[in-house]
Design an enzyme around this catalytic site. Structure first.
Site, PDB file in Angstrom:
ATOM      1  N   LYS A 196       6.399  -5.454  16.962  1.00 20.88           N
ATOM      2  CA  LYS A 196       6.498  -6.466  15.909  1.00 20.88           C
ATOM      3  C   LYS A 196       7.679  -6.056  15.040  1.00 20.88           C
ATOM      4  CE  LYS A 196       5.548  -7.260  12.000  1.00 20.88           C
ATOM      5  NZ  LYS A 196       6.412  -7.597  10.807  1.00 20.88           N
ATOM      6  N   SER A 249       4.354   0.927   3.829  1.00 22.00           N
ATOM      7  CA  SER A 249       3.735   1.341   2.578  1.00 22.00           C
ATOM      8  C   SER A 249       2.353   1.930   2.830  1.00 22.00           C
ATOM      9  CB  SER A 249       3.616   0.146   1.618  1.00 22.00           C
ATOM     10  OG  SER A 249       2.643  -0.765   2.091  1.00 22.00           O
ATOM     11  N   CYS A 304      12.046   6.893   3.206  1.00 21.33           N
ATOM     12  CA  CYS A 304      10.895   7.685   2.777  1.00 21.33           C
ATOM     13  C   CYS A 304      11.283   9.121   2.463  1.00 21.33           C
ATOM     14  CB  CYS A 304       9.801   7.652   3.838  1.00 21.33           C
ATOM     15  SG  CYS A 304      10.272   8.368   5.408  1.00 21.33           S
ATOM     16  N   GLU A 405       6.568   4.855  -5.538  1.00 20.23           N
ATOM     17  CA  GLU A 405       7.808   4.660  -4.775  1.00 20.23           C
ATOM     18  C   GLU A 405       8.542   3.413  -5.268  1.00 20.23           C
ATOM     19  OE1 GLU A 405       8.622   5.626  -0.221  1.00 20.23           O
ATOM     20  OE2 GLU A 405       7.531   3.745  -0.468  1.00 20.23           O
TER      21      GLU A 405
END
Length: 467
Positions: A196, A249, A304, A405
Site C-alpha cells: 500500500k 505514527s 524518525c 514528534e
C-alpha cells in the site's frame, strides 16, 4: 482542477521538467499489469518545491485491493517453490537496474517528496544496500541441526516462506522503506507482497515496481495499490494476508498492531520518535553544532532519526544556541532537485501547516524563539511548502513541543545543569528510538551508552543509524 489530466502508470522521466502543468492519473500494479482504477475519489500529489499538482492518486475500492491480494496468493505457490538461488537472481538484476537508473530515481524522489538531491540519493542507496544483503538469502535461510538431541533422536530446523505479506509505508522514505526494508527480504525468502504505497509520494514506489518487473520478478509476486486509510483494515484482515509490516505514527501503529494481532497475523509496527542529544560542556563546539544542524534539518526534519531536541548544559547553552543559529541561518533553501540546495520543502501544504502550528504551540507554552523559519520564501518558488530552520530555546519538561514528534526542521533546546539531570530528562521521554551524547569524556560516553533508554546510541554522532 484546471490542468489537463492525463492517464499514466509511469512517472517522471529524466528528460521531463519539474512543474509541467501536466497531471498524471496513476494506476495500480496488479498481477504483473498496470491497471487503471475505478476509484471515485482521487487525491492530489504535489511537487513540494512548487506547490503544483503532478499526479492524481486513486483511493482504490476494495475489489481492487482484493484483486491485488488474490494475485499475490496465486503467485505464491510457484514462487515459494522456486529454488532460492534462482529467486535471488532477480535481486542481482534489480541492483544493477538501480545503478543504471540512479540519477533518474533521485530526481523523481526530489520532485515528488521534496528531499534534497543528496538526501534522495541516500534514500535510494539505502534501498540498494538491503537488496544487496538479501542477495545472500541462500545463506540467510539456512537452518540448523543437532544430532542425538535425545537418545536416538536428531532435530532439524528449516526456514520456509509463509505466504502473502502486506506493507504499509509512510511518505518520508517512499523508496528505502518499501523497496529496501520490506520487499527484497520478503520476496527473496519466497513470499509474495502487496504494497500500500504512500498517497502523498507514490511515484517512486511505482517506478521501482517497473524496475522489479524489468528485473524478472514473476507476475503477482509484487502488487502495488493506493487506498484511503479507512480501507487499510480490509487489507490487514484479509484472510490471504499472513503478516503486516508498518512504518508510521505510533497512534496508527498501535491500531495496525491490534488489528493484525486480532486477526492472527504476524506484525511488525515501527512508530514515531522524539530523539534527544545530551550536549556536555566539554564538547567540541564546531563539530557538535555541525552535527546537530545536519541531524535536525536533514530531510527537513521529516525522518524518525531526526534530532529535534538537544539537552544542553547551562554554562554553554547561550554560546551553542548562537552558533546553531548562525549555521542554520546559512543553509541554502531551494527546490529539492537543485544540487546546491541544503534544505528542501516539507512534503505537503497540510504538513507545513501542522509544523507551523507546533511552532506556535511551543511559543504559547513559553518557549523562546531563537530562530524563526515560519516566513521562509524561495524566490521563484513562492508556492513551495517551505519552512526554514527554527530553534525554540528554554523548552521545559512540561511543554509538549519538546516531547511530541513535530516532523519538521524545528529544534527544541532544553537546559540542564549536569550529566545526571540531562540523562534523567532524556529518559523521561516516551520515545526512545535514538539517543546521542556530545562529549570528550570517555567516562560520560560509556555511562551514557550504558544507561540511556535509546535503542540506537550515538557518541558524537547526530544520527546513530545502524548498518
Amino acid at each position: 482542477m484546471q490542468e489537463a489530466v492525463k492517464t499514466f502508470y509511469h512517472v517522471l522521466r529524466p528528460g521531463d521538467q519539474a512543474g509541467l502543468g501536466e497531471v498524471r492519473k496513476l494506476h495500480n500494479f496488479i498481477d504483473g499489469a498496470w491497471r487503471p482504477s475505478s476509484a471515485t475519489v482521487w487525491r492530489d500529489a504535489f511537487d513540494p518545491s512548487t506547490g503544483e499538482v503532478i499526479a492524481m492518486v486513486p483511493a482504490s475500492p476494495r475489489e481492487e485491493l482484493d484483486a491485488a491480494v488474490e494475485a499475490a496468493a496465486r503467485a505464491y505457490p510457484a514462487w515459494s517453490q522456486t529454488p532460492v538461488h534462482k529467486r535471488v537472481q532477480v535481486l542481482f538484476r534489480m541492483k544493477a537496474l538501480i545503478d543504471a537508473h540512479l540519477d533518474e530515481l533521485v530526481r523523481l524522489l526530489c520532485i515528488e517528496q521534496g528531499k534534497t538531491w543528496n538526501e534522495s540519493q541516500g534514500d535510494i542507496l539505502k534501498a540498494r544496500e538491503v537488496i544487496e544483503f538479501a542477495c545472500g538469502m541462500p545463506q540467510l535461510m539456512k537452518g540448523e541441526s543437532l544430532m542425538n538431541v535425545s537418545v536416538g533422536y536428531d532435530t532439524v530446523l528449516y526456514r520456509e516462506p509463509m505466504g502473502v505479506f502486506l506493507g504499509l509505508v509512510p511518505w518520508n522514505f517512499p523508496t528505502m522503506i518499501p523497496h529496501g526494508w520490506m520487499i527484497p527480504l520478503c520476496v527473496a525468502a519466497g513470499n509474495t507482497f502487496v504494497l500500500k504505497a504512500a498517497s502523498s509520494a507514490p511515484q517512486s514506489a511505482l517506478r521501482m515496481t517497473e524496475l522489479w518487473q524489468e528485473a524478472g520478478l514473476p507476475d503477482g509476486v509484487l502488487n502495488v495499490v493506493t487506498c484511503d486509510a479507512k480501507d487499510v483494515n480490509f487489507l490487514i484482515r484479509h484472510p490471504r494476508i499472513v503478516g503486516v509490516s508498518f512504518v508510521g505514527s505510533s497512534s496508527v501503529g498501535q491500531q495496525v498492531y491490534a488489528e493484525a494481532a486480532a486477526a492472527g497475523k504476524r506484525v511488525q509496527a515501527l512508530g514515531e520518535a522524539k530523539n534527544h542529544a545530551l550536549v556536555l560542556a566539554d564538547c567540541r563546539p564546531e563539530r557538535t553544532a555541525s552535527g546537530i544542524i545536519n541531524a535536525f534539518c536533514g530531510c527537513a526534519g521529516e525522518r524518525c532519526m531526526a534530532l529535534p531536541v538537544i539537552v544542553v548544559e547551562e554554562r554553554i547553552a547561550d554560546a551553542l544556541v548562537a552558533l546553531l543559529k548562525e549555521k542554520a541561518a546559512a543553509l541554502r533553501l531551494g527546490p529539492a532537485w537543485e544540487k546546491e540546495t541544503r534544505l528542501g520543502p516539507l512534503v505537503t501544504a497540510r504538513h507545513r501547516e501542522s509544523v507551523l502550528r507546533w511552532i506556535e504551540k511551543g511559543l504559547d507554552e513559553g518557549a523562546t524563539l531563537a530562530l524563526d523559519g515560519r516566513d521562509a520564501r524561495v524566490p521563484g518558488h513562492e508556492g513551495g511548502f517551505f519552512v526554514g530552520p527554527t530553534i525554540l530555546d528554554h523548552v521545559s519538561s512540561d511543554m509538549s513541543v519538546g516531547d511530541r514528534e513535530i516532523f519538521g526542521p524545528v529544534l527544541c533546546v532544553k537546559r540542564v545543569h549536569s550529566f545526571e539531570e540531562g540523562l534523567r530528562a532524556m529518559n523521561a521521554n516516551a520515545f526512545a528510538n535514538g539517543s546521542v551524547i556530545y562529549t570528550e569524556s570517555g567516562y560520560y560516553a560509556r555511562e551514557f551508552a550504558r544507561r540511556t533508554h535509546g535503542g540506537m546510541v550515538g557518541i558524537n554522532v547526530g544520527i546513530p543509524v545502524p548498518v
